[in-house]
Design a protein around this motif. Structure first.
Motif, PDB file in Angstrom:
ATOM      1  N   ALA A 103       0.802  -1.224   0.000  1.00  0.00           N
ATOM      2  CA  ALA A 103       0.000   0.000   0.000  1.00  0.00           C
ATOM      3  C   ALA A 103       0.831   1.268   0.000  1.00  0.00           C
ATOM      4  O   ALA A 103       2.028   1.272   0.338  1.00  0.00           O
ATOM      5  CB  ALA A 103      -0.935   0.001   1.207  1.00  0.00           C
ATOM      6  N   LEU A 104       0.150   2.357  -0.340  1.00  0.00           N
ATOM      7  CA  LEU A 104       0.674   3.708  -0.213  1.00  0.00           C
ATOM      8  C   LEU A 104      -0.312   4.521   0.614  1.00  0.00           C
ATOM      9  O   LEU A 104      -1.519   4.293   0.559  1.00  0.00           O
ATOM     10  CB  LEU A 104       0.823   4.382  -1.578  1.00  0.00           C
ATOM     11  CG  LEU A 104       1.634   3.679  -2.664  1.00  0.00           C
ATOM     12  CD1 LEU A 104       1.637   4.522  -3.929  1.00  0.00           C
ATOM     13  CD2 LEU A 104       3.042   3.393  -2.206  1.00  0.00           C
ATOM     14  N   TYR A 105       0.229   5.482   1.358  1.00  0.00           N
ATOM     15  CA  TYR A 105      -0.630   6.458   2.033  1.00  0.00           C
ATOM     16  C   TYR A 105      -0.994   7.550   1.037  1.00  0.00           C
ATOM     17  O   TYR A 105      -0.141   8.072   0.310  1.00  0.00           O
ATOM     18  CB  TYR A 105       0.087   7.072   3.239  1.00  0.00           C
ATOM     19  CG  TYR A 105      -0.576   8.345   3.716  1.00  0.00           C
ATOM     20  CD1 TYR A 105      -1.767   8.306   4.424  1.00  0.00           C
ATOM     21  CD2 TYR A 105      -0.016   9.599   3.416  1.00  0.00           C
ATOM     22  CE1 TYR A 105      -2.397   9.478   4.842  1.00  0.00           C
ATOM     23  CE2 TYR A 105      -0.641  10.771   3.827  1.00  0.00           C
ATOM     24  CZ  TYR A 105      -1.829  10.702   4.534  1.00  0.00           C
ATOM     25  OH  TYR A 105      -2.452  11.855   4.925  1.00  0.00           O
TER      26      TYR A 105
ATOM     27  N   ARG B 170      -1.754  -1.187 -12.659  1.00  0.00           N
ATOM     28  CA  ARG B 170      -0.551  -1.497 -13.446  1.00  0.00           C
ATOM     29  C   ARG B 170       0.561  -2.157 -12.642  1.00  0.00           C
ATOM     30  O   ARG B 170       1.463  -2.778 -13.218  1.00  0.00           O
ATOM     31  CB  ARG B 170       0.015  -0.217 -14.071  1.00  0.00           C
ATOM     32  CG  ARG B 170      -0.840   0.404 -15.151  1.00  0.00           C
ATOM     33  CD  ARG B 170      -0.128   1.586 -15.800  1.00  0.00           C
ATOM     34  NE  ARG B 170       0.008   2.735 -14.914  1.00  0.00           N
ATOM     35  CZ  ARG B 170       1.137   3.110 -14.316  1.00  0.00           C
ATOM     36  NH1 ARG B 170       2.256   2.403 -14.495  1.00  0.00           N
ATOM     37  NH2 ARG B 170       1.171   4.187 -13.546  1.00  0.00           N
ATOM     38  N   THR B 171       0.537  -1.981 -11.317  1.00  0.00           N
ATOM     39  CA  THR B 171       1.671  -2.408 -10.502  1.00  0.00           C
ATOM     40  C   THR B 171       1.234  -3.319  -9.359  1.00  0.00           C
ATOM     41  O   THR B 171       0.066  -3.682  -9.238  1.00  0.00           O
ATOM     42  CB  THR B 171       2.389  -1.186  -9.905  1.00  0.00           C
ATOM     43  OG1 THR B 171       1.557  -0.589  -8.885  1.00  0.00           O
ATOM     44  CG2 THR B 171       2.702  -0.137 -10.972  1.00  0.00           C
TER      45      THR B 171
ATOM     46  N   GLU C 267      16.461   2.325  -2.954  1.00  0.00           N
ATOM     47  CA  GLU C 267      16.147   2.391  -1.523  1.00  0.00           C
ATOM     48  C   GLU C 267      14.744   1.850  -1.237  1.00  0.00           C
ATOM     49  O   GLU C 267      14.517   1.203  -0.202  1.00  0.00           O
ATOM     50  CB  GLU C 267      16.279   3.833  -1.029  1.00  0.00           C
ATOM     51  CG  GLU C 267      17.695   4.348  -0.955  1.00  0.00           C
ATOM     52  CD  GLU C 267      18.327   4.599  -2.323  1.00  0.00           C
ATOM     53  OE1 GLU C 267      19.565   4.575  -2.418  1.00  0.00           O
ATOM     54  OE2 GLU C 267      17.551   4.824  -3.297  1.00  0.00           O
ATOM     55  N   TYR C 268      13.819   2.094  -2.149  1.00  0.00           N
ATOM     56  CA  TYR C 268      12.487   1.530  -2.003  1.00  0.00           C
ATOM     57  C   TYR C 268      12.554   0.004  -2.022  1.00  0.00           C
ATOM     58  O   TYR C 268      12.009  -0.677  -1.147  1.00  0.00           O
ATOM     59  CB  TYR C 268      11.571   2.005  -3.141  1.00  0.00           C
ATOM     60  CG  TYR C 268      10.876   3.327  -2.944  1.00  0.00           C
ATOM     61  CD1 TYR C 268      11.574   4.474  -2.560  1.00  0.00           C
ATOM     62  CD2 TYR C 268       9.508   3.451  -3.177  1.00  0.00           C
ATOM     63  CE1 TYR C 268      10.925   5.691  -2.418  1.00  0.00           C
ATOM     64  CE2 TYR C 268       8.847   4.664  -3.034  1.00  0.00           C
ATOM     65  CZ  TYR C 268       9.564   5.780  -2.657  1.00  0.00           C
ATOM     66  OH  TYR C 268       8.913   6.987  -2.510  1.00  0.00           O
TER      67      TYR C 268
ATOM     68  N   ALA D 138       9.523   2.348  -8.751  1.00  0.00           N
ATOM     69  CA  ALA D 138      10.021   1.310  -7.832  1.00  0.00           C
ATOM     70  C   ALA D 138       9.062   0.143  -7.694  1.00  0.00           C
ATOM     71  O   ALA D 138       9.457  -0.938  -7.228  1.00  0.00           O
ATOM     72  CB  ALA D 138      10.279   1.923  -6.451  1.00  0.00           C
ATOM     73  N   PHE D 139       7.826   0.318  -8.110  1.00  0.00           N
ATOM     74  CA  PHE D 139       6.821  -0.730  -7.889  1.00  0.00           C
ATOM     75  C   PHE D 139       6.764  -1.666  -9.093  1.00  0.00           C
ATOM     76  O   PHE D 139       6.675  -1.230 -10.238  1.00  0.00           O
ATOM     77  CB  PHE D 139       5.466  -0.101  -7.597  1.00  0.00           C
ATOM     78  CG  PHE D 139       5.523   0.890  -6.457  1.00  0.00           C
ATOM     79  CD1 PHE D 139       6.047   0.506  -5.229  1.00  0.00           C
ATOM     80  CD2 PHE D 139       5.117   2.202  -6.635  1.00  0.00           C
ATOM     81  CE1 PHE D 139       6.132   1.418  -4.185  1.00  0.00           C
ATOM     82  CE2 PHE D 139       5.200   3.119  -5.603  1.00  0.00           C
ATOM     83  CZ  PHE D 139       5.721   2.738  -4.369  1.00  0.00           C
TER      84      PHE D 139
END
Length: 449
Positions: free
Chosen positions: A107-109, A130-131, A414-415, A443-444
């Protein structure tokens, strides 16, 4: 003789023409009578009055029989059968659609502007399609204390603590239509709105509202020792569940740090530790929401590596999760102490995690996340019957506010390093935090990888 024959022929012709005329006239009369009969039937079956109101229900269907003309002659226009009107059936009782089966959360905030704006909402839905992203954390109650959509809770409306132009049901439906999980973040006890409307619920200091800002900005907190504060949060949680959120995630489910601030609490009992109030609050919520509701809480990263409740904020790893499904420790490498002599997060020494001393923790995203999770995992597993799951928040931002040389730009490498650290620690779920939502989307991984 010739004249007689001509007279007979003329008479015969007249007779034939008369006979043909009689036949044609007879056919026309019969056709006219047939059409008239059909018209009468058609008209008598229409039960609508002059205002178009239907008084009798369904109409009879009329299918007129038309005798075809002889071959080669054009067919007459048929009178169309009138469409029957159907008496509406009683509306069935609505059965809620089953929620999608969700995969482990990646997830993302999303800040309020990112899901309230249709354009950015569509962008993040497309990103998830897509990701590997399959869930979003969105604010129910923001850092300031505002409900980010139209609420019907009496106190919320009286305090003008919500937006009236946002229908959260429509947003949740759009997420669900794309098989995206919606986690509702509730900034729990930090609240600068309801505390001004109902100051009796707030933390006080020297007879006034405790202002965390220290400069008069009005950053107030609900008093977590007061049950009335719990009831206010419970009302918000219940409404959010009814609106369709898949999970309730508590943030700021704690007290302000006593090592930084002075304040008084209304019902602080002698000998009772602050973490007990937080845990009793979570038990109260669990008891008063529908069975099966998924509850989670954000906690600092330090409780995973320290058994002491630093700052007396009320977060203890071995006990905070008894009434939760998930804890989400905020394991941001930038938030651990560095060895700089001065500046943000500087203590001149650094931070020891899992026996390893990190003097520049922000430069080691994999190592910090992995070792922090491993320490916390051992502690969680040491408690009998303690089934809380761990879904960490990881760093999706560049901490360029740290002292020079103690931070690095966080990009794809880094992700991915932090994600791999989560997997290597034996966990499979994660959430990235970036307050401005400036994520490194490259990065995803593509969906399905």
């Amino acid at each position: 003789m010739e004249n007689k024959k001509q007279m007979i022929n003329v008479e015969t012709g007249k007779q034939k023409k008369k006979t043909v005329s009689i036949v044609v006239l007879t056919v026309l009369v019969l056709l006219s009578l047939s059409l008239l009969a059909l018209y009468i039937r058609h008209s008598s079956s229409d039960s609508r009055d002059g205002n178009g109101a239907d008084r009798s229900g369904a109409l009879n269907t009329i299918t007129p029989t038309v005798t075809p003309e002889p071959t080669g002659a054009p067919y007459p226009t048929e009178i169309p059968a009138e469409e029957p009107s159907v008496t509406p059936e009683p509306s069935p009782t609505a059965t809620p659609a089953p929620k999608p089966e969700f995969q482990p959360v990646r997830a993302l905030y999303l800040k309020p502007e990112s899901f309230q704006n249709p354009t950015t909402l569509d962008h993040y839905i497309d990103l998830a399609n897509r990701t590997e992203i399959n869930a979003y954390v969105i604010d129910i109650k923001s850092d300031w204390g505002t409900i980010t959509y139209r609420s019907e809770i009496e106190d919320v409306r009286a305090a003008k603590a919500c937006r009236d132009d946002i229908d959260i049901r429509e947003i949740i439906k759009k997420f669900h239509d794309n098989n995206i999980r919606v986690i509702g973040r509730v900034v729990t006890f930090k609240d600068s709105v309801i505390t001004k409307y109902k100051p009796e619920l707030a933390i006080h200091h020297d007879g006034k509202l405790f202002d965390q800002s220290g400069n008069g900005s009005g950053v107030y907190w609900l008093d977590a020792t007061r049950k009335e504060s719990w009831d206010y949060i419970l009302a918000i949680v219940r409404e959010a569940i009814d609106f369709g959120f898949d999970e309730i995630q508590f943030d700021y489910v704690r007290f302000p740090e006593t090592s930084l601030y002075k304040y008084e609490l209304a019902n602080l009992e002698e000998g009772k530790e602050r973490h007990e109030y937080i845990e009793e609050f979570l038990a109260y919520i669990r008891k008063n929401v529908p069975e099966g509701t998924i509850l989670s809480a954000d906690i600092f990263g330090m409780p995973l590596i320290s058994s002491k409740d630093y700052g007396e904020i009320g977060q203890t790893l071995e006990s905070i999760g008894w009434n939760l499904d998930y804890i989400s420790p905020m394991i941001y490498p930038s938030h651990f102490a560095n060895s700089a002599p001065r500046g943000s997060m500087a203590n001149g020494v650094g931070q020891v995690i899992n026996g390893i001393k990190f003097t520049h923790p922000d430069l080691y995203p994999y190592e910090v996340v992995y070792n922090t999770l491993m320490v916390g995992k051992r502690r969680i597993e040491s408690v009998d019957g303690y089934n809380v799951k761990c879904r960490p928040y990881i760093q999706g931002f560049t901490a360029d506010y740290l002292p020079e040389g103690y931070w690095k730009k966080y990009g794809v490498e880094e992700y991915r390093a932090q994600i791999q650290a989560v997997y290597d620690a034996g966990y499979e779920e994660w959430i990235f935090w970036n307050a401005r939502n400036n994520y490194v989307e490259e990065a995803f991984l593509p969906e399905g990888q």
